[in-house]
Design an enzyme around this catalytic site. Structure first.
Site, PDB file in Angstrom:
ATOM      1  N   ASN A  97       0.829  -1.208   0.000  1.00  0.00           N
ATOM      2  CA  ASN A  97       0.000   0.000   0.000  1.00  0.00           C
ATOM      3  C   ASN A  97       0.863   1.258   0.000  1.00  0.00           C
ATOM      4  O   ASN A  97       1.845   1.348   0.724  1.00  0.00           O
ATOM      5  CB  ASN A  97      -0.870   0.039   1.258  1.00  0.00           C
ATOM      6  CG  ASN A  97      -1.498  -1.297   1.560  1.00  0.00           C
ATOM      7  OD1 ASN A  97      -2.246  -1.814   0.747  1.00  0.00           O
ATOM      8  ND2 ASN A  97      -1.157  -1.869   2.699  1.00  0.00           N
TER       9      ASN A  97
ATOM     10  N   GLU B 130       8.432  -5.148  -1.074  1.00  0.00           N
ATOM     11  CA  GLU B 130       7.319  -4.189  -0.953  1.00  0.00           C
ATOM     12  C   GLU B 130       7.812  -2.766  -1.216  1.00  0.00           C
ATOM     13  O   GLU B 130       7.116  -1.959  -1.822  1.00  0.00           O
ATOM     14  CB  GLU B 130       6.652  -4.271   0.418  1.00  0.00           C
ATOM     15  CG  GLU B 130       6.197  -5.674   0.836  1.00  0.00           C
ATOM     16  CD  GLU B 130       5.369  -6.419  -0.197  1.00  0.00           C
ATOM     17  OE1 GLU B 130       4.690  -5.767  -1.017  1.00  0.00           O
ATOM     18  OE2 GLU B 130       5.413  -7.674  -0.197  1.00  0.00           O
TER      19      GLU B 130
END
Ligand code: B3K
Ligand code: ZN
Length: 868
Positions: free
Chosen positions: A268, A301
């Protein structure tokens, strides 16, 4: 609904009919009843007249208004799937919607849910629709503002994507935090976290001199385990600047560790949410493998901030655009951090054990699947790991400088866009001037190519001719395959190990001949160096040639590969012997080559451990025509014991020289030493001698790091020695309060090859630390049993299959992603002997006959499909 009705096809892709440039969300958090107020700024994009269709799932609609005017009930409708249709929307509107959701009742780990009292979200791929009605597809990019409102006593930390605008105390005593993310993003990158969390802070100055606040959040009692994750993050940020020229773009970068999480982590924007397993580390609780996995997942990530977030996917058929590229980036990062050859061996092992099997079974699909029923089922080792191999081949074909130019072009051309795999390949093509038409087949054809190589030496002409043929077996829906471009990195070695020739051959046709002149002797080919393409390659090596390559190849990967080939060949013979009830004997050539490597003083410790490690039972199963798990296990255990017997003194000597007195350090050298030491211990334990039991028990008791303690525990727990139960009990007593350590304890017991394991697993399901709804726990106990305990899972009476099928069904009611993945354990059913084949099919049919999720149904029905 028939299977076909559920299928979503790439060929049906249409651009979105609406844009949503801005969205404002206010969350009034409450575990039982959370209100979400959304202001969606929408404008028509297709010039048409159709209704506005919004995705939604399990939402209660509380209020709906357009430009502040409440909508009359006949102006909209709720769809069967849970979405919302507005019949006659204006061209441009602000849609105000309030939904009510129940986080405490949400066990799916998708949308907004609670993990140990912490509010957390997971939106990729389609979780946002469980929070707010929306255009829940990756090609709709919006700028988000979020207000999080909650009771500050229970939820002092309130986070969302982007930059913190401000925090205020409301008149009613609740706290409100406002976050704004200036980068347009799709719904799947949205995140929110609220809870009572501790934090570790640091800072990073980017290459253009901007200061970024780094924050890693966890439950308070875990804050002392965040240092390694922080160091990993800083290394990853530095590496991406130095290697790809990519700089971070927000004021802060946040990571939150939670206990309940379906995947490893989620990228995210500015607010990564992680499975605690990939964040928390201290020497007493985390192993070397944990330390390395944390470093690589943190990097993965982080790298998504460019390969995934700044440039995202147009639709989910493009998933490998971000995942294949990002896995390749994290693999290279990890290799740059140390032990390059061993990291490559590990990556290839993962690919060959899991992806090759997937590619050869009923769930085979290309790196870019043409269709799916549940996109959750396509976060596969094909999309991720084979996708990474395809990017790696591009890098090798183009060379790093050109590949880097292509990467720069891709990011510059598509920054802020949602694009396709084709856009990525086109950027590489434009940057290199190379025609990649045939290369594109790697994205659309499934199946693992088999390359058959053979050599002919003409002594008189001093000429060596290497013939390479390729063939790719059919996969579901793809009976015929066109030839791939297969880069074969190779060398020809003389009997001293000196290179007579080297280079990258490009196999592009079904059959090609490569001629090497000036060969004074018949060379030994070293083929597919560094595993230069995701293929199976055969060459009729003699045992002597394999032993020679194992000792002398100057490509470390191929040294290991030669050892694997030699051991695999011997093991396949032993498996036959077991089945024919012949006496098992140790192959003297293998034993000599193995002992030679064990004594090789020039070999780095970790490489030595890798070289000596026997091929896994899963890999041996892949090599068998018909799989007999018990024969495989018996043969492998025999070889392990026989080698240990032959080299017992040397193993003991190596064990003792690898002891290290100092404090634990996760450096490549120290990891290598521990790896070799624990490898020796594991070999010695095969002998079932009291002295070795005592050695393992001693290591278990005095070990000051989890790597050594767990290695000792595992070798004790997997052998029928007297110390077994006391050691398991001591470990349990010591670590009962550490959830992640208990996962290791569960998994070691679930993978024990000893009789009685199934009963032990059943008993452990009642353990107070076990919760079926926690994905890590379900995977540690049931997943490990199904995927990493071939002896017990494949018990000939079918008890293992029945147990797993029952658990899959129970899990399905809680969490369809976890159940569908676990059902994958049955996908290889056609490869077993008739009895097991029938029992596995029964387990699949049992599941098919139940009322199950779309995700699980897709896996079960495709596994059973006739044409597979
Ligand atoms: N992109 C996420 C995967 C989310 C899985 C959803 N089922 C993690 C990753 O690959 O980085
Ligand atoms: Zn990823």
């Amino acid at each position: 609904m028939s299977t076909d009705d559920r299928t979503i096809r790439l060929a049906d892709y249409r651009p979105p009919a609406w844009r949503m440039p801005r969205i404002e969300l206010t969350f009034e958090l409450d575990p039982e009843s959370t209100l979400v107020h959304g202001q969606l700024h929408l404008e028509r994009a297709d010039g048409g007249q159709g209704p506005l269709v919004l995705d939604g799932e399990a939402l209660e609609l509380v209020r709906i208004a357009i430009d502040d005017a409440p909508l009359s009930p006949d102006a909209y409708a709720l769809t069967e799937a849970g979405g919302l249709v507005i019949h006659q929307p204006p061209e441009r509107l602000t849609l105000s919607i309030t939904t009510r959701i129940r986080p405490s009742a949400n066990t799916s780990c998708m949308g907004l849910y609670l993990s140990n009292g912490i509010f957390t979200t997971q939106c990729e791929p389609e979780g946002f629709r469980r929070i707010m009605y929306s255009l829940d597809r990756p090609d709709v990019l919006s700028i988000y503002t979020t207000h999080v409102v909650a009771d500050p006593a229970r939820y002092p930390v309130l986070l969302s994507n982007g930059n913190l605008v401000g925090e205020t105390l409301l008149a009613d005593g609740r706290k409100q935090a406002t976050w704004h993310d200036p980068f347009p993003k799709p719904t799947y990158l949205y995140a929110l976290v609220a809870g009572d969390l501790g934090v570790l802070r640091d800072r990073f100055v980017t290459m253009s001199g901007r200061e970024v606040a780094l924050e890693i959040y966890a439950e308070h009692h875990n804050v002392d385990k965040l240092g390694h994750a922080m160091q990993s993050l800083i290394k990853a940020m530095t590496w991406d600047e130095e290697t790809y020229g990519r700089e971070y773009d927000l004021e802060r970068y946040m990571i939150v560790a939670v206990e309940d999480f379906n995947a490893g982590a989620m990228e995210n924007k500015g607010l990564n949410i992680f499975n605690a397993k990939y964040v928390l580390a201290r020497p007493e609780v985390a192993t070397d493998s944990d330390y390395e996995a944390i470093e690589s997942v943190i990097a993965h990530e982080y790298f998504h901030n460019w390969s995934g977030n700044r440039v995202t996917c147009r639709d989910w058929f493009q998933l490998s655009l971000k995942e294949g590229f990002t896995v390749f980036r994290d693999q290279e990062f990890s290799a740059d951090m140390g032990a390059r050859a061993c990291r490559r061996i590990e990556d290839v092992n993962v690919l060959r054990t899991w992806q090759f099997a997937e590619d050869a079974g009923p769930l085979a699909h290309p790196v870019q699947p043409p269709e799916y029923q549940a996109i959750d089922n396509f976060y596969t080792t094909t999309v991720y790991n084979k996708g990474a191999e395809v990017v790696r081949m591009l890098k090798n074909l183009l060379g790093w400088p050109t590949f880097r130019k292509g990467s720069d072009l891709y990011f510059a051309r598509h920054d802020g866009q949602a694009v396709t795999i084709e856009d990525f390949v086109k950027a590489m093509e434009d940057a290199s001037g190379r025609d990649l038409s045939q290369f594109r087949r790697w994205y659309v054809q499934a199946g693992t190519p088999r390359v058959t190589a053979s050599g002919a030496y003409d002594a008189e002409a001093q000429r060596y001719t290497l013939t390479l043929r390729q063939h790719t077996p059919p996969t579901p829906g793809q009976p015929e395959k066109a030839p791939f471009v297969i880069p074969i990195d190779m060398a020809l070695l003389d009997r001293e190990g000196k290179q007579l020739a080297e280079g990258v051959l490009e196999l592009t046709a079904a059959e090609q001949h490569f001629v090497f002149e000036g060969m004074p002797e018949r060379p030994v080919p070293s083929l597919l160096r560094g595993f230069s393409a995701p293929v199976r390659i055969d060459f009729p090596y003699t045992a002597e040639e394999l032993a020679f390559l194992m000792a002398r190849d100057d490509d470390d990967f191929n040294r290991w590969e030669a050892a694997q080939r030699l051991m695999t060949r011997v093991l396949l013979g032993l498996i036959d012997d077991v089945q024919a009830e012949r006496e098992l004997v140790l192959d003297p050539k293998l034993s000599t080559a193995w002992g030679h490597a064990l004594h090789d003083a020039k070999l780095d410790a970790r490489m030595k451990a890798d070289l000596l490690t026997l091929p896994s039972e899963a890999w041996l199963a892949d090599q068998c025509e018909v799989v007999d798990p018990h024969a495989i296990h018996t043969a492998r255990e025999f070889l392990r014991r026989a080698l240990a017997e032959a080299w017992e003194d040397s193993l003991l000597a190596v064990y003792h020289t690898q002891q290290e007195p100092g404090a634990y350090e996760p450096t490549p050298e120290a990891i290598g030493r521990r790896r070799l030491k624990n490898f020796c211990l594991n070999m010695l334990m095969a002998l079932d001698h009291d002295t070795h039991h005592a050695l393992a028990t001693h290591q278990f008791r005095v070990g000051h790091n989890m790597t050594d303690v767990l290695a000792a525990l595992q070798s004790i727990a997997h052998s029928a020695c007297a110390e077994r139960s006391s050691v398991l009990a001591a470990f349990e007593a010591r670590w009962a309060h550490e959830s992640l350590v208990m996962d290791k304890w569960f998994s070691i017991q679930a993978t024990s090859p000893l009789p009685g394991t199934l009963d032990e697993v059943k008993r452990l399901m009642g353990h107070r630390a076990f919760h079926l709804a926690n994905p890590n726990k379900a995977r540690a106990l049931i997943g490990s049993f199904a995927r990493a305990n071939p002896v017990a899972f494949h018990a000939p009476d079918g008890s293992g299959y029945r147990f797993v099928a029952e658990q899959v069904l129970k899990l399905d009611a809680l969490n369809a992603q976890v159940s569908a993945r676990m059902a994958g354990a049955f996908q290889q059913w056609r490869r077993f002997d008739p009895q097991r084949r029938g029992l596995m099919r029964d387990a699949l049919r049992f599941l098919a006959a139940q009322s199950i999720s779309v995700e699980l149904r897709e896996v079960v029905e495709k596994s059973l499909a006739e044409d597979a």
